[in-house]
Design a protein around this motif. Sequence first.
Motif, short mmCIF file in Angstrom:
data_model
loop_
_atom_site.label_atom_id
_atom_site.label_comp_id
_atom_site.label_asym_id
_atom_site.label_seq_id
_atom_site.Cartn_x
_atom_site.Cartn_y
_atom_site.Cartn_z
N TYR B 46 13.55 2.40 13.05
CA TYR B 46 13.94 2.22 14.45
C TYR B 46 12.84 2.81 15.30
N LEU B 47 12.29 2.00 16.20
CA LEU B 47 11.19 2.53 17.02
C LEU B 47 11.23 2.01 18.45
N GLU B 48 10.77 2.87 19.35
CA GLU B 48 10.60 2.49 20.75
C GLU B 48 9.22 1.87 20.88
N SER B 49 9.13 0.80 21.70
CA SER B 49 7.83 0.18 21.91
C SER B 49 7.89 -0.65 23.17
N GLU B 50 6.71 -0.90 23.76
CA GLU B 50 6.66 -1.69 25.01
C GLU B 50 7.06 -3.14 24.75
N SER B 51 6.70 -3.66 23.59
CA SER B 51 6.96 -5.08 23.31
C SER B 51 7.15 -5.27 21.82
N LYS B 52 7.73 -6.43 21.49
CA LYS B 52 7.93 -6.77 20.08
C LYS B 52 6.58 -6.91 19.37
N GLU B 53 5.60 -7.46 20.07
CA GLU B 53 4.28 -7.66 19.46
C GLU B 53 3.67 -6.31 19.08
N LYS B 54 3.76 -5.36 20.01
CA LYS B 54 3.17 -4.05 19.74
C LYS B 54 3.92 -3.38 18.58
N ALA B 55 5.25 -3.50 18.58
CA ALA B 55 6.04 -2.93 17.49
C ALA B 55 5.62 -3.54 16.15
N SER B 56 5.43 -4.87 16.12
CA SER B 56 5.03 -5.53 14.88
C SER B 56 3.67 -5.05 14.40
N ARG B 57 2.73 -4.91 15.33
CA ARG B 57 1.40 -4.41 14.95
C ARG B 57 1.50 -3.03 14.34
N GLU B 58 2.32 -2.17 14.97
CA GLU B 58 2.46 -0.80 14.47
C GLU B 58 3.09 -0.78 13.08
N VAL B 59 4.13 -1.61 12.89
CA VAL B 59 4.82 -1.61 11.59
C VAL B 59 3.88 -2.11 10.50
N GLU B 60 3.11 -3.14 10.81
CA GLU B 60 2.14 -3.65 9.83
C GLU B 60 1.17 -2.54 9.40
N GLU B 61 0.70 -1.79 10.39
CA GLU B 61 -0.21 -0.67 10.12
C GLU B 61 0.46 0.42 9.28
N MET B 62 1.72 0.72 9.62
CA MET B 62 2.47 1.74 8.85
C MET B 62 2.58 1.33 7.39
N CYS B 63 2.83 0.03 7.17
CA CYS B 63 2.97 -0.46 5.79
C CYS B 63 1.65 -0.26 5.05
N GLN B 64 0.55 -0.63 5.71
CA GLN B 64 -0.74 -0.55 5.04
C GLN B 64 -1.17 0.89 4.78
N ARG B 65 -0.82 1.78 5.73
CA ARG B 65 -1.30 3.15 5.62
C ARG B 65 -0.39 4.06 4.82
N LEU B 66 0.93 3.79 4.85
CA LEU B 66 1.85 4.77 4.25
C LEU B 66 2.95 4.17 3.38
N LEU B 67 3.55 3.06 3.83
CA LEU B 67 4.80 2.63 3.20
C LEU B 67 4.60 1.86 1.90
N ALA B 68 3.48 1.15 1.78
CA ALA B 68 3.23 0.38 0.56
C ALA B 68 1.89 0.81 -0.04
N ASN B 69 1.77 0.61 -1.31
CA ASN B 69 0.49 0.81 -1.99
C ASN B 69 -0.14 -0.57 -2.18
N PRO B 70 -1.12 -0.92 -1.32
CA PRO B 70 -1.61 -2.31 -1.33
C PRO B 70 -2.28 -2.72 -2.64
N VAL B 71 -2.59 -1.78 -3.50
CA VAL B 71 -3.20 -2.14 -4.79
C VAL B 71 -2.17 -2.82 -5.70
N ILE B 72 -0.96 -2.31 -5.70
CA ILE B 72 0.03 -2.84 -6.64
C ILE B 72 1.27 -3.42 -5.96
N GLU B 73 1.38 -3.27 -4.63
CA GLU B 73 2.60 -3.72 -3.96
C GLU B 73 2.32 -4.72 -2.84
N ASP B 74 3.26 -5.64 -2.64
CA ASP B 74 3.26 -6.53 -1.48
C ASP B 74 4.34 -6.07 -0.52
#
Lengths: 84, 84
Positions: B46-74
């Motif tokens: 759950y996150l506050e954001s100015e727009s859906k687009e900005k929220a999506s960009r942030e979530v994508e970044e969170m996945c790449q940096r913390l939530l998933a291991n891009p070597v073995i996970e999609d």
Amino acid sequence: MFKARVHVLLKPGVLDPQGSAVQKALQTMEYRGVQEVRIGRYIEIYLESESKEKASREVEEMCQRLLANPVIEDFTFEVVEETS
Amino acid sequence: MFKARVHVLLKPGVLDPQGSAVQKALQTMEYRGVQEVRIGRYIEIYLESESKEKASREVEEMCQRLLANPVIEDFTFEVVEETS
């Protein structure tokens, strides 16, 4: 062949230490908008069955007996036919 | 307020010992139709954001940096506006 997509989440109000840890990590990483994080399991089950209804009944039973802990977790699922 | 629903799964071909264990357990419990089980994580943010687009960009970044291991996970995610 059917595919079941099962989501298992802690019930609202049940403490989610893993979610809290990720939330704090994201806030430390400058994602200041993050208000709450809840972490659950996502399970894909591929199964043969006579009908979608039978597959759904079986998946519901699997959730209750093995995949979720009904005391502290809620589950939802959907079953789709796989064309392979 | 936006809600992101994130799914993280091992890439196809990556060994999933937890999934195999659950598959064997289900087969032992007489669910003979079960062909394959894959187990991943389901994360709600759950996150506050100015727009859906900005929220999506942030979530994508969170996945790449913390939530998933891009070597073995999609990962896949969707962001929806929460009306509360």
